[in-house]
Design an enzyme around this catalytic site. Structure first.
Site, PDB file in Angstrom:
ATOM      1  N   ARG A 107      -8.211  -9.322  -3.525  1.00  0.00           N
ATOM      2  CA  ARG A 107      -7.345 -10.462  -3.888  1.00  0.00           C
ATOM      3  C   ARG A 107      -7.319 -11.539  -2.806  1.00  0.00           C
ATOM      4  NH1 ARG A 107      -3.592  -9.118  -8.305  1.00  0.00           N
ATOM      5  NH2 ARG A 107      -4.990  -7.973  -9.625  1.00  0.00           N
ATOM      6  N   ARG A 133      -2.429 -15.869  -4.660  1.00  0.00           N
ATOM      7  CA  ARG A 133      -1.229 -16.716  -4.575  1.00  0.00           C
ATOM      8  C   ARG A 133      -0.647 -16.864  -3.193  1.00  0.00           C
ATOM      9  NH1 ARG A 133       1.306 -13.241  -9.249  1.00  0.00           N
ATOM     10  NH2 ARG A 133      -0.189 -11.883  -8.218  1.00  0.00           N
ATOM     11  N   TYR A 144      -4.974  -0.320 -19.958  1.00  0.00           N
ATOM     12  CA  TYR A 144      -4.360  -1.591 -20.360  1.00  0.00           C
ATOM     13  C   TYR A 144      -4.564  -1.852 -21.850  1.00  0.00           C
ATOM     14  CZ  TYR A 144      -3.527  -2.731 -15.464  1.00  0.00           C
ATOM     15  OH  TYR A 144      -3.071  -2.716 -14.178  1.00  0.00           O
ATOM     16  N   ARG A 151      -4.832 -23.487  -9.072  1.00  0.00           N
ATOM     17  CA  ARG A 151      -4.369 -22.868 -10.308  1.00  0.00           C
ATOM     18  C   ARG A 151      -3.519 -23.847 -11.119  1.00  0.00           C
ATOM     19  NH1 ARG A 151      -0.281 -17.838 -10.971  1.00  0.00           N
ATOM     20  NH2 ARG A 151       1.076 -19.501 -10.262  1.00  0.00           N
ATOM     21  N   ASP A 171     -11.097 -11.498 -13.726  1.00  0.00           N
ATOM     22  CA  ASP A 171     -10.137 -10.406 -13.852  1.00  0.00           C
ATOM     23  C   ASP A 171     -10.760  -9.275 -14.654  1.00  0.00           C
ATOM     24  OD1 ASP A 171      -7.054  -9.990 -13.257  1.00  0.00           O
ATOM     25  OD2 ASP A 171      -7.519  -8.996 -15.149  1.00  0.00           O
TER      26      ASP A 171
HETATM   27  C1  LIG Z   1      -5.534  -3.795 -12.381  1.00  0.00           C
HETATM   28  C2  LIG Z   1      -6.313  -5.058 -12.090  1.00  0.00           C
HETATM   29  C3  LIG Z   1      -6.158  -6.324 -12.728  1.00  0.00           C
HETATM   30  N1  LIG Z   1      -7.074  -7.170 -12.169  1.00  0.00           N
HETATM   31  C4  LIG Z   1      -7.783  -6.537 -11.196  1.00  0.00           C
HETATM   32  C5  LIG Z   1      -7.359  -5.187 -11.165  1.00  0.00           C
HETATM   33  C6  LIG Z   1      -7.951  -4.095 -10.311  1.00  0.00           C
HETATM   34  C7  LIG Z   1      -7.546  -4.189  -8.883  1.00  0.00           C
HETATM   35  C8  LIG Z   1      -6.104  -3.860  -8.597  1.00  0.00           C
HETATM   36  O1  LIG Z   1      -5.719  -2.688  -8.765  1.00  0.00           O
HETATM   37  O2  LIG Z   1      -5.395  -4.784  -8.178  1.00  0.00           O
HETATM   38  C9  LIG Z   1      -8.881  -7.057 -10.383  1.00  0.00           C
HETATM   39  C10 LIG Z   1      -8.848  -8.470  -9.947  1.00  0.00           C
HETATM   40  N2  LIG Z   1      -7.957  -9.461 -10.261  1.00  0.00           N
HETATM   41  C11 LIG Z   1      -8.314 -10.617  -9.644  1.00  0.00           C
HETATM   42  C12 LIG Z   1      -9.530 -10.396  -8.953  1.00  0.00           C
HETATM   43  C13 LIG Z   1     -10.305 -11.523  -8.293  1.00  0.00           C
HETATM   44  C14 LIG Z   1     -10.982 -11.265  -7.080  1.00  0.00           C
HETATM   45  C15 LIG Z   1     -10.131 -10.990  -5.855  1.00  0.00           C
HETATM   46  O3  LIG Z   1      -9.752 -11.973  -5.159  1.00  0.00           O
HETATM   47  O4  LIG Z   1      -9.947  -9.803  -5.512  1.00  0.00           O
HETATM   48  C16 LIG Z   1      -9.846  -9.040  -9.096  1.00  0.00           C
HETATM   49  C17 LIG Z   1     -11.007  -8.240  -8.514  1.00  0.00           C
HETATM   50  C18 LIG Z   1      -7.611 -11.898  -9.719  1.00  0.00           C
HETATM   51  C19 LIG Z   1      -6.199 -11.909 -10.148  1.00  0.00           C
HETATM   52  N3  LIG Z   1      -5.636 -11.242 -11.215  1.00  0.00           N
HETATM   53  C20 LIG Z   1      -4.325 -11.582 -11.349  1.00  0.00           C
HETATM   54  C21 LIG Z   1      -4.012 -12.511 -10.313  1.00  0.00           C
HETATM   55  C22 LIG Z   1      -2.664 -13.183 -10.141  1.00  0.00           C
HETATM   56  C23 LIG Z   1      -2.582 -14.212 -11.240  1.00  0.00           C
HETATM   57  C24 LIG Z   1      -1.929 -15.500 -10.835  1.00  0.00           C
HETATM   58  O5  LIG Z   1      -2.533 -16.324 -10.130  1.00  0.00           O
HETATM   59  O6  LIG Z   1      -0.812 -15.692 -11.314  1.00  0.00           O
HETATM   60  C25 LIG Z   1      -5.174 -12.728  -9.573  1.00  0.00           C
HETATM   61  C26 LIG Z   1      -5.365 -13.672  -8.408  1.00  0.00           C
HETATM   62  C27 LIG Z   1      -3.412 -11.109 -12.434  1.00  0.00           C
HETATM   63  C28 LIG Z   1      -3.465  -9.674 -12.804  1.00  0.00           C
HETATM   64  N4  LIG Z   1      -4.574  -9.018 -13.203  1.00  0.00           N
HETATM   65  C29 LIG Z   1      -4.272  -7.685 -13.434  1.00  0.00           C
HETATM   66  C30 LIG Z   1      -2.893  -7.517 -13.202  1.00  0.00           C
HETATM   67  C31 LIG Z   1      -2.139  -6.192 -13.319  1.00  0.00           C
HETATM   68  C32 LIG Z   1      -2.387  -8.754 -12.846  1.00  0.00           C
HETATM   69  C33 LIG Z   1      -0.941  -9.121 -12.613  1.00  0.00           C
HETATM   70  C34 LIG Z   1      -0.443  -8.587 -11.334  1.00  0.00           C
HETATM   71  C35 LIG Z   1      -0.423  -9.671 -10.315  1.00  0.00           C
HETATM   72  O7  LIG Z   1       0.099 -10.726 -10.654  1.00  0.00           O
HETATM   73  O8  LIG Z   1      -0.911  -9.433  -9.198  1.00  0.00           O
HETATM   74  C36 LIG Z   1      -5.240  -6.657 -13.842  1.00  0.00           C
END
Ligand SMILES: Cc1c2[nH]c(c1CCC(=O)O)Cc1[nH]c(c(CCC(=O)O)c1C)Cc1[nH]c(c(CCC(=O)O)c1C)Cc1[nH]c(c(C)c1CCC(=O)O)C2
Length: 343
Positions: free
Chosen positions: A24, A28, A151, A37, A74
């Site tokens: 990540r 944010r 999911y 964003r 994602d």
């Molecule tokens: C389970 C999972 C998801 N997504 C992901 C996983 C596996 C890794 C982990 O366990 O964290 C993987 C993921 N999600 C994102 C990336 C991009 C690359 C990175 O910078 O790592 C990667 C590799 C961007 C993201 N994916 C998400 C964000 C936040 C969204 C935003 O900008 O509002 C980002 C930057 C949203 C997301 N996406 C997902 C969830 C549960 C959420 C909401 C939780 C949260 O808000 O952190 C599903």
């Protein structure tokens, strides 16, 4: 010969200073991410906008000089490409239409249909392949089948993956069909990322920890083994990282069983334990607790040094044990990097 530090570590080389990136890292906690964003409108619009998705991928590289960039996308885009509805509720997380019966499964699309939706993602990879500095490795990724299935079945994140376990027990045929569809679709999705320029791919099995015994072998190890085996048949030089989060003893033997080049370690196990039990089989990635990016100070410095020290006799890529959180202080990331590279 591989020159980039990440590729060298993935190739089994022990480097004097471990290469660094963060899960990540585009997120944010960075003001520039929040600004981009906002320009895109929302998170999914950002994922599907190749110019802006490439821009947020590059932001942490410019700010910190990480050794790897991870494609901004994602793990839930694949279910969407298979026909699930997907949306994000601010402050809560993802929501999807659910798959809980043979009839729901029958409505999903096939592996051949996914690219129509996912083409912008490959375009992002192509832009990054051109724009990244020559010493930075580009990592593509997908969710592992079990985690993505949790999911799709529940329609949201769940603390214990209860709905997915329930389907596995009550309608195993549908559950297995879903895992198989995700396995073959993930192979196609990652193949396109590699063709577009991803140099490494990573499989995120964030909920591997809730699979026990034979379920862990059947639904974490086996789908990952199949994906790795087919990707390596297509792209013999491709390094693969897997993250079976909270696998505990399941980390032992994971390299050998799945054929991955690197196992990413969360912080529920100590780096000393992981060095003794996992790194003996190959490269590991991890595993500083992400809370240090919030709290900083001497504890951050001490624990960063401890992780580096524990893994210094084998191939290691420095990372956090899970994604950096939105409340992290960007200064703490700089302090972590300075501790690793500077002294
Ligand atoms: C389970 C999972 C998801 N997504 C992901 C996983 C596996 C890794 C982990 O366990 O964290 C993987 C993921 N999600 C994102 C990336 C991009 C690359 C990175 O910078 O790592 C990667 C590799 C961007 C993201 N994916 C998400 C964000 C936040 C969204 C935003 O900008 O509002 C980002 C930057 C949203 C997301 N996406 C997902 C969830 C549960 C959420 C909401 C939780 C949260 O808000 O952190 C599903």
């Amino acid at each position: 010969m591989a020159e980039k530090t990440i590729l060298r570590a993935l190739n089994g080389e022990v480097l004097p200073t471990p290469p660094i990136w963060m899960m990540r890292q585009a997120g944010r906690y960075l003001p520039e991410y929040r600004a981009t964003r906002a320009k895109a409108g929302d998170f999914l619009s950002l994922c599907y906008n190749p110019e802006l998705a490439a821009e947020v991928t590059l932001q942490p590289i410019r700010r910190y000089g990480f050794d790897a960039a991870i494609l901004f996308a994602d793990i839930l885009l694949l279910p969407q490409a298979l026909g699930a509805d997907l949306w994000f509720v601010t402050g809560e997380g993802p929501r999807l239409s659910t798959v809980t019966s043979a009839a729901d499964f029958a409505k999903l699309k096939t592996r051949d249909d996914i690219h129509e939706t996912l083409n912008p993602i490959y375009e992002t990879v192509g832009i990054l392949n051109r724009e990244l500095p020559s010493d930075v490795t580009l990592i593509g990724f997908a969710g592992a089948p079990w985690t993505v299935a949790t999911y799709m079945i529940a329609g949201r994140g769940t603390p214990d993956q209860g709905p997915a376990h329930a389907l596995k027990d009550s309608d195993r045929e549908t559950f297995v069909k879903l895992i198989d569809l995700l396995t073959v679709s993930t192979i196609e999705y990652l193949s396109k990322q590699v063709e577009a320029g991803a140099e490494v791919v990573k499989l995120f099995d964030s909920w591997a920890g809730s699979l026990k015994g034979a379920d862990f072998e059947d639904f974490c190890v086996e789908p990952i083994r199949q994906i790795v085996s087919e990707l390596k048949a297509r792209f013999p030089q491709l390094p693969v990282i897997a993250f079976p989060r909270e696998a505990g003893d399941g980390y032992i033997g994971f390299h050998e069983k799945t054929g991955v080049d690197c196992v990413a370690i969360d912080n529920s196990v100590s780096p000393e334990w992981a060095a003794r039990n996992v790194q003996i089989a190959g490269c590991v990635q991890g595993n500083l607790a992400s809370k240090h990016m919030v709290t900083g100070g001497q504890a951050l410095i001490d624990e960063t040094r401890q992780v580096v020290e524990a893994f210094r006799n084998g191939p290691h890529i420095f990372n956090l044990g899970h994604g950096i959180t939105p409340d992290a202080d960007p200064e703490n990331v700089a302090l972590m990097i300075e501790t690793i590279r500077g002294g």
